[in-house]
Design a protein around this motif. Structure first.
Motif, mmCIF file in Angstrom:
data_model
loop_
_atom_site.group_PDB
_atom_site.id
_atom_site.type_symbol
_atom_site.label_atom_id
_atom_site.label_comp_id
_atom_site.label_asym_id
_atom_site.label_seq_id
_atom_site.Cartn_x
_atom_site.Cartn_y
_atom_site.Cartn_z
ATOM 1 N N THR A 87 13.586 0.520 -5.599
ATOM 2 C CA THR A 87 13.112 -0.859 -5.697
ATOM 3 C C THR A 87 14.277 -1.717 -6.158
ATOM 4 O OG1 THR A 87 12.296 -0.550 -7.953
ATOM 5 C CG2 THR A 87 10.723 -0.204 -6.169
ATOM 6 N N GLY A 88 14.530 -2.770 -5.422
ATOM 7 C CA GLY A 88 15.629 -3.669 -5.764
ATOM 8 C C GLY A 88 15.323 -4.473 -7.003
ATOM 9 N N ARG A 142 0.836 -1.200 0.000
ATOM 10 C CA ARG A 142 0.000 0.000 0.000
ATOM 11 C C ARG A 142 0.878 1.259 0.000
ATOM 12 N NH1 ARG A 142 -3.555 -1.978 3.009
ATOM 13 N NH2 ARG A 142 -2.557 -1.575 5.005
ATOM 14 N N TRP A 143 1.941 1.248 0.822
ATOM 15 C CA TRP A 143 2.858 2.385 0.868
ATOM 16 C C TRP A 143 3.476 2.621 -0.510
ATOM 17 C CZ3 TRP A 143 7.826 3.613 -0.302
ATOM 18 C CH2 TRP A 143 8.325 4.807 0.223
ATOM 19 N N LEU A 144 3.901 1.540 -1.170
ATOM 20 C CA LEU A 144 4.526 1.662 -2.485
ATOM 21 C C LEU A 144 3.564 2.250 -3.504
ATOM 22 C CD1 LEU A 144 7.227 1.115 -3.845
ATOM 23 C CD2 LEU A 144 6.388 -1.149 -4.453
ATOM 24 N N ILE A 151 21.606 -3.682 -7.945
ATOM 25 C CA ILE A 151 21.030 -2.884 -9.025
ATOM 26 C C ILE A 151 19.650 -2.471 -8.528
ATOM 27 C CG2 ILE A 151 20.219 -2.812 -11.405
ATOM 28 C CD1 ILE A 151 22.305 -4.996 -12.038
ATOM 29 N N VAL A 152 19.392 -1.156 -8.515
ATOM 30 C CA VAL A 152 18.106 -0.637 -8.039
ATOM 31 C C VAL A 152 17.505 0.291 -9.085
ATOM 32 C CG1 VAL A 152 18.697 -0.801 -5.590
ATOM 33 C CG2 VAL A 152 19.151 1.304 -6.813
ATOM 34 N N MET A 203 21.158 6.919 -3.056
ATOM 35 C CA MET A 203 19.942 6.973 -2.253
ATOM 36 C C MET A 203 19.450 8.396 -2.080
ATOM 37 S SD MET A 203 20.246 4.287 0.798
ATOM 38 C CE MET A 203 21.773 3.426 0.910
ATOM 39 N N LEU A 204 20.338 9.364 -2.202
ATOM 40 C CA LEU A 204 20.002 10.739 -1.827
ATOM 41 C C LEU A 204 19.788 11.673 -2.997
ATOM 42 C CD1 LEU A 204 22.674 11.044 0.996
ATOM 43 C CD2 LEU A 204 20.279 10.370 1.232
#
Length: 101
Positions: free
Chosen positions: A52-53, A6-8, A37-38, A98-99
């Motif tokens: 997402t992985g 749901r969060w996704l 790899i994301v 990530m940032l």
């Protein structure tokens, strides 16, 4: 639907890019690494990103070596089996993926 699913659905926005890198925990105690790899997407609720992985290599700890070689091998495999996907991935070092978009 699970809370995570749901969060996704609520947060995952437009696709930004794909990153191939060796993740490092940055902890002097365990010194963990993992080839990853994301796919990155805009977060609809914040100015951040949703990760997402796509592929994870072996999780190495205690300074074990191998994550860099494992990522290089995955890149070679993609170059042969899916060259379009390999070319679309930004291959890099560090954890800044990530940032920053």
């Amino acid at each position: 639907m699970s809370t995570q699913e749901r969060w996704l659905v609520e947060h995952k926005g437009p696709y930004v890019d794909s990153i191939g890198m060796v993740w490092e925990c940055g902890d002097d105690y365990c010194n963990c690494t993992e080839a990853q790899i994301v796919d990155r997407y805009r977060n609809l609720k914040t100015n951040g990103l949703v990760l997402t992985g796509v592929w994870n290599g072996t999780f190495y700890t205690d300074g074990e070596q191998g994550a860099e070689a494992e990522l290089a091998e995955e890149r070679r495999r993609l170059r042969v089996q899916d060259p379009e996907r390999e070319a679309a991935i930004r291959w890099q070092d560090g954890v800044d993926y990530m940032l920053h978009a």
